[in-house]
Write a protein that holds these residues in place. Structure first.
Motif, PDB file in Angstrom:
ATOM      1  N   LYS A 164      81.376 -12.863 -16.704  1.00 57.04           N
ATOM      2  CA  LYS A 164      81.335 -13.202 -18.219  1.00 57.04           C
ATOM      3  C   LYS A 164      82.717 -13.537 -18.645  1.00 57.04           C
ATOM      4  N   SER A 165      83.561 -12.580 -18.428  1.00 57.43           N
ATOM      5  CA  SER A 165      85.118 -12.804 -18.761  1.00 57.43           C
ATOM      6  C   SER A 165      85.810 -13.952 -17.867  1.00 57.43           C
ATOM      7  N   ILE A 166      85.402 -14.424 -16.864  1.00 60.94           N
ATOM      8  CA  ILE A 166      85.942 -15.672 -16.384  1.00 60.94           C
ATOM      9  C   ILE A 166      85.110 -16.841 -16.884  1.00 60.94           C
TER      10      ILE A 166
ATOM     11  N   GLU B 225      83.344 -17.183 -19.744  1.00 61.85           N
ATOM     12  CA  GLU B 225      83.408 -17.682 -21.111  1.00 61.85           C
ATOM     13  C   GLU B 225      84.773 -17.039 -21.483  1.00 61.85           C
ATOM     14  N   GLY B 226      85.269 -15.942 -21.400  1.00 64.84           N
ATOM     15  CA  GLY B 226      86.687 -15.338 -21.999  1.00 64.84           C
ATOM     16  C   GLY B 226      87.608 -16.062 -21.496  1.00 64.84           C
ATOM     17  N   LEU B 227      87.710 -16.668 -20.425  1.00 69.90           N
ATOM     18  CA  LEU B 227      88.628 -17.591 -20.024  1.00 69.90           C
ATOM     19  C   LEU B 227      88.523 -19.018 -19.721  1.00 69.90           C
ATOM     20  N   VAL B 228      87.496 -19.387 -20.285  1.00 66.49           N
ATOM     21  CA  VAL B 228      87.076 -20.854 -20.128  1.00 66.49           C
ATOM     22  C   VAL B 228      88.371 -21.731 -20.646  1.00 66.49           C
ATOM     23  N   ALA B 229      89.392 -21.340 -21.384  1.00 72.32           N
ATOM     24  CA  ALA B 229      90.224 -22.449 -21.722  1.00 72.32           C
ATOM     25  C   ALA B 229      91.227 -22.537 -20.749  1.00 72.32           C
TER      26      ALA B 229
ATOM     27  N   ALA C  30      72.963 -24.629 -22.469  1.00 71.33           N
ATOM     28  CA  ALA C  30      74.606 -24.355 -22.344  1.00 71.33           C
ATOM     29  C   ALA C  30      75.018 -23.309 -21.491  1.00 71.33           C
ATOM     30  N   TYR C  31      74.066 -22.836 -20.709  1.00 67.51           N
ATOM     31  CA  TYR C  31      74.554 -21.703 -19.924  1.00 67.51           C
ATOM     32  C   TYR C  31      74.865 -22.282 -18.512  1.00 67.51           C
ATOM     33  N   SER C  32      75.887 -21.924 -17.779  1.00 70.56           N
ATOM     34  CA  SER C  32      76.229 -22.163 -16.452  1.00 70.56           C
ATOM     35  C   SER C  32      76.512 -21.025 -15.754  1.00 70.56           C
TER      36      SER C  32
ATOM     37  N   GLY D 284      80.181 -20.963 -14.381  1.00 69.93           N
ATOM     38  CA  GLY D 284      81.066 -21.307 -15.366  1.00 69.93           C
ATOM     39  C   GLY D 284      81.326 -22.725 -15.270  1.00 69.93           C
ATOM     40  N   PHE D 285      80.602 -23.252 -14.331  1.00 66.90           N
ATOM     41  CA  PHE D 285      80.586 -24.956 -14.336  1.00 66.90           C
ATOM     42  C   PHE D 285      79.444 -25.324 -14.120  1.00 66.90           C
ATOM     43  N   PRO D 286      78.784 -26.577 -14.724  1.00 68.53           N
ATOM     44  CA  PRO D 286      77.576 -27.054 -14.545  1.00 68.53           C
ATOM     45  C   PRO D 286      77.123 -27.124 -12.958  1.00 68.53           C
TER      46      PRO D 286
ATOM     47  N   LYS E 141      78.147 -30.311 -10.929  1.00 69.37           N
ATOM     48  CA  LYS E 141      79.631 -30.590 -10.764  1.00 69.37           C
ATOM     49  C   LYS E 141      80.132 -29.663  -9.641  1.00 69.37           C
TER      50      LYS E 141
ATOM     51  N   ILE F 199      88.133 -27.711 -19.805  1.00 71.34           N
ATOM     52  CA  ILE F 199      87.354 -27.183 -20.852  1.00 71.34           C
ATOM     53  C   ILE F 199      86.191 -27.991 -21.046  1.00 71.34           C
TER      54      ILE F 199
ATOM     55  N   LYS G 254      84.008 -27.137 -17.992  1.00 64.46           N
ATOM     56  CA  LYS G 254      83.441 -25.903 -17.915  1.00 64.46           C
ATOM     57  C   LYS G 254      82.544 -25.623 -18.952  1.00 64.46           C
TER      58      LYS G 254
ATOM     59  N   PRO H 212      89.798 -10.889 -23.313  1.00 62.04           N
ATOM     60  CA  PRO H 212      88.665 -11.085 -23.839  1.00 62.04           C
ATOM     61  C   PRO H 212      87.744  -9.591 -24.133  1.00 62.04           C
TER      62      PRO H 212
ATOM     63  N   ALA I 215      88.474 -19.710 -26.624  1.00 61.97           N
ATOM     64  CA  ALA I 215      87.099 -19.110 -25.934  1.00 61.97           C
ATOM     65  C   ALA I 215      86.288 -19.073 -27.069  1.00 61.97           C
TER      66      ALA I 215
ATOM     67  N   LYS J 299      78.729 -23.508 -28.445  1.00 61.31           N
ATOM     68  CA  LYS J 299      77.546 -23.307 -27.440  1.00 61.31           C
ATOM     69  C   LYS J 299      76.563 -22.389 -28.123  1.00 61.31           C
TER      70      LYS J 299
END
Lengths: 431, 431
Positions: free
Chosen positions: A138-140, A142-146, A322-324, A327-329, A332, B29, B32, B135, B310, B317
C-alpha cells in the motif's frame, strides 16, 4: 453501510488469525471502515483449527467457497501454487474478489491472475504476501504514488535475519542457530525455502514489479542464500563497520532493471542494519521522497491477518476501476530487460588466506592498483591454527563482478595465496 | 480517465516542491494513478518562487483560488492558522476538496474543519502534516485498519532529533548544534517552535486522534522541549545502554488516554534509537500486528510534496463517502479523558550530586527501597572539578512521577545531596 460477504479458504496459522481478528475486532473494524465484513463461509480440511465457526457455513472442499453465490470475496490462505491457482481462477471467473497471502502464487502466476481479474472487473489483493504485517505494498502503491522509484532494498525473510542476527550478536554458528530457529518455529523442518533465498526472491519479485511497473520477474532474479556464511566473516564485517544481512534489492537503470537476493554487508550507519531477529524492513528510494523505511513483523498469525483484513476493507471501499494491485494498471505492465548479475555495481568483501611472508600484501595491493580497483579497507589477521597463514580481508569500492573476477584470478596466481575465496557483496545504500 | 483540477495556494518550500514534482513526474503519476491532475491556478504573494507557471492562472490573492469555479481541490500551503483557516473554510463551503501540509491548522482547528467538510461532502486530507514524506497517516488509517491501536511513539521533529544526534555522536553542546542547525536551515531563526516541542505536540495531537478515534487533544498534551539537556546526561544515558531522543508518545488506557511530548531515554536495542539526524520515525503497536515502524524524511520540499500529491491522488480516486481523514468517521470522534502526566507510568533517569563520603549511597538506596521503588541501574562518578562531589545517576523501573517525587524529596533532605535534579523519562517501548 457497505457490506461484504467473504469466504475464507484455509484455517491454518494465517486463516485462523484472520478469522479471530475479524471476530475479536469486529466493532472497531466496522467503526473505522464503515463496512460490515461478514464471514459467511469457511473451508478447510484441517479439523483441529480451533476456530469459532458458529453460524458460518463450513466446507471441506475449498472450491465450494468459490462457487458460493452469496460470497463477494474469497480469501485464499491454503498456500502452495496448484490448488491455490485453481481456486483463485475459479473465484475470479465467478466474479469474486480475491485476497491472498500467497507470495509463491503471485510471484509465479501473478501476471495471468491479474489479467483474469482485470477482465472480470474484480480485485486481487495480496498485501500479506510481502513482509507480513507491514503495509508495504500500500505504501509503494499509494503513499509513494508521486515518485519514480529509484531503488528498493529489504530484509524480507525473517528466518535468515534471525539466523544472521544471532550469529552476529552471540557468536553462534549457522548450524546451531538454524536448529534453534526450527525449534522455535521460525524455520521449517526443510529450511531450504528460506535459507536458500527462494522465499525472499518471490517477495522481491512482487516488490520489483510494483516499484517499476513491470511484469513479475521471478525467473530472472539472481538468488543466493546464507548457507555458506562462516561466522568469521560476520565478525570481520562487524570490525569493518558493517552488518551482514540477507537482502533483496532492485534498482531501475532506465534501460535495464537490476534485481537480486543475497547476503550483503550493510553499513552500521544505515537504519537497515538495526533490523534484528525475525523482523522485516523495506527501504525505498523515490525521486521525490528520498529514502523511507517500513519495519515490522514479517510473519505470524495475527500480524499477517492484519494485512489480509486491510486488503478486505480496501476491496470493500474501493472503486474497482481505480484499484491497481501492482500500483500500475495491469494492461500497462511490461517486461523489462534484466541487468546481468556480473554487471551489477556494488562493493565487494573478499577474504582469502596467504602464507605469512614479507611482501605478499604489497603484491596483492599492486595487482588491485594495476587493475584500477580501489580498496576501501584491508584487514590482515593471523589464522588461528599452526599453518603460518594469515587471513586477508579486502573491501573494494563499487565495481562489478566482471571487473573483480580477473583481479582475483591474478591474486590466486601468487604462490602464497589459497585458492578459496569468500566473496560477499557490500551495499552502501547511499544513492 | 479521472480528471482533477487543482489550485495551489502558496509557492514556498513545499508549494514549489508540489508544483515541480507534479510537472516533472506528470507521466508516471498519470500512469500509476490513472488520473489526470491539472494544476490550473496558483496563488502566492512570493514573486521569487522560481516555479514554471506557464499556462497556469496566477493570482496574488489566495482566496481567488478557493472561489475559482473550475477548481475541484485547493492545496493549502501558506502555513499559519489565520488566513489558512479562512481559505480552507471558504474552499470547503465552495464544495472543493482540500489538501494541506499544515499541522498547526489541523491540530488547532481540525475538528471544526472536518465537521464542515463532512457537511459539504468533500475530503480534507493532510498526510504531509505529520512526518513529511512518510505515509504514516495512510498506514494508520488503512494499513492498520484491522487493529485496535495500543500505543504509538515517534520521533516527529527533525530539528530536535538532529540536535540530540549530534550531541550524542560528536559530544557537542546543545547551543553549538543549534547554531549549526540554524545555518543549515534545519531550525528557524526563532527555534522555540521546534526545540520547545510545540511542533511535535501538534503532530502528536493528530496521531493521537487518528490512533484512538478521538477529537484532537492539542490543549491537553504534556509538552516539554530539549533546551535543558546537559551533554553529560546524553553520555550517561549512552553508558546505561540508552539513547536520548525527543519523542511523542500516546497510549490507550481504556478509560483514559495518555499523550505527551518530551525527551526520553530509549533502549539502544529498539530500532527507534537508530533514527538519527533530521529523520523522523513513528512506531505503532496494534493488537493484531504488534509493532511496526515507519521511517523517512520529516520535512523538505519534495519529500513533503510526495505526501501532498499522494493525498491529491487519493482524493481523485476515492469514493467521498468511504474516506475518513482521521481514520474514523468524523461524527464518531469523541472526547476522551486524558491521563494526568503525574500518573503516567515510565522509567525515570535521575541525576544529582552528593558529597563524596562513605555511606551516602547506602542511605539513598535505602530510601528508594523503603518506598518500594526499584532501581534498574546506578552510576556513581566523580564530578570533574575540585568540589569533592560525585554524580549519582539512578535508573528506576516503571513508576509514576507522583510516586517518584516524595522519594526525591526525602533524598534531598540528606545533608550531602544537592537540590538540583536532572529528571528524564525512560521509555522501554516493550508493550
Amino acid at each position: 453501510m457497505r457490506q461484504l460477504n467473504i469466504g475464507i479458504c484455509g484455517l491454518g496459522t494465517v486463516g485462523s488469525g484472520v478469522l479471530s481478528v475479524l471476530q475479536n475486532n469486529a466493532d472497531i473494524i466496522r467503526e473505522k471502515s464503515s463496512c460490515l465484513i461478514h464471514v459467511t463461509h469457511v473451508a478447510t480440511r484441517n479439523t483441529n483449527h480451533g476456530c469459532n465457526v458458529e453460524n458460518i457455513q463450513f466446507s471441506n472442499d475449498i472450491f465450494e467457497v468459490a462457487r458460493d453465490s452469496d460470497i463477494d470475496l474469497v480469501v485464499e490462505l491454503i498456500g502452495g501454487t496448484s490448488s491455490a491457482l485453481e481456486l483463485v481462477m475459479l473465484a475470479i471467473s465467478n466474479g469474486k474478489h480475491v485476497v491472498t497471502a500467497n507470495k509463491a502464487l503471485i510471484a509465479e502466476h501473478g501476471t495471468s491472475i491479474l489479467q483474469a481479474a482485470y477482465e472480470a472487473n474484480v480485485i486481487v489483493a495480496f498485501e500479506a504476501s510481502v513482509a507480513g504485517g507491514i503495509p508495504i505494498l500500500k505504501s509503494i502503491r499509494e503513499g509513494l504514488v508521486a515518485n519514480k522509484i529509484n531503488w528498493l532494498a529489504g530484509i524480507i525473510n525473517g528466518t535468515t535475519n534471525f539466523i544472521l542476527s544471532e550469529m552476529s550478536s552471540k557468536g553462534r554458528s549457522f548450524e546451531s542457530v538454524l536448529e534453534e530457529a526450527q525449534k522455535r518455529g521460525y524455520a521449517e523442518a526443510d529450511p531450504s525455502f528460506d535459507i536458500e533465498g527462494i522465499d525472499a526472491s518471490q517477495k522481491l519479485s512482487i516488490l520489483t514489479s510494483m516499484s517499476f511497473g513491470m511484469t513479475l520477474p521471478l525467473d530472472h532474479l539472481f538468488t543466493e542464500g546464507i548457507t555458506k556464511i562462516p561466522l568469521k566473516d560476520v565478525y570481520f564485517a562487524k570490525e569493518l563497520g558493517f552488518t551482514l544481512k540477507h537482502i533483496g534489492i532492485c534498482r531501475d537503470h532506465g534501460e535495464q532493471i537490476e534485481a537480486r537476493v543475497h547476503p550483503a554487508l550493510i553499513p552500521d550507519s544505515s537504519i537497515l542494519s538495526s533490523v534484528n531477529g525475525v523482523s522485516n524492513a523495506v527501504m525505498i528510494n523515490g525521486d521525490a521522497v528520498d529514502t523511507t523505511l517500513y519495519y515490522g513483523p514479517g510473519a505470524g498469525s495475527t500480524p499477517t491477518a492484519s494485512s489480509v483484513i486491510a486488503d478486505i476493507v480496501e476491496v470493500a471501499k474501493s472503486d474497482k476501476n481505480a484499484y491497481s494491485s501492482l500500483g500500475f494498471p495491469v494492461e500497462k505492465l511490461c517486461q523489462r530487460k534484466m541487468l546481468d548479475i556480473d554487471l551489477v555495481e556494488c562493493g565487494f568483501y573478499v577474504r582469502f588466506t596467504v602464507v605469512n611472508e614479507t611482501g605478499v600484501l604489497s603484491k596483492i595491493t599492486k595487482i588491485m592498483a594495476d587493475s584500477a580497483l580501489s580498496i576501501e579497507s584491508i584487514i590482515q589477521r593471523d589464522v588461528e591454527d599452526d599453518s603460518n597463514r594469515v587471513d586477508i580481508v579486502l573491501l573494494s569500492s563499487k565495481t562489478t563482478q566482471s571487473n573483480l573476477s580477473p583481479v582475483l584470478r591474478k591474486i590466486t596466481e601468487l604462490d602464497s595465496v589459497s585458492d578459496e575465496f569468500v566473496i560477499l557483496r557490500v551495499e552502501y545504500l547511499d544513492n
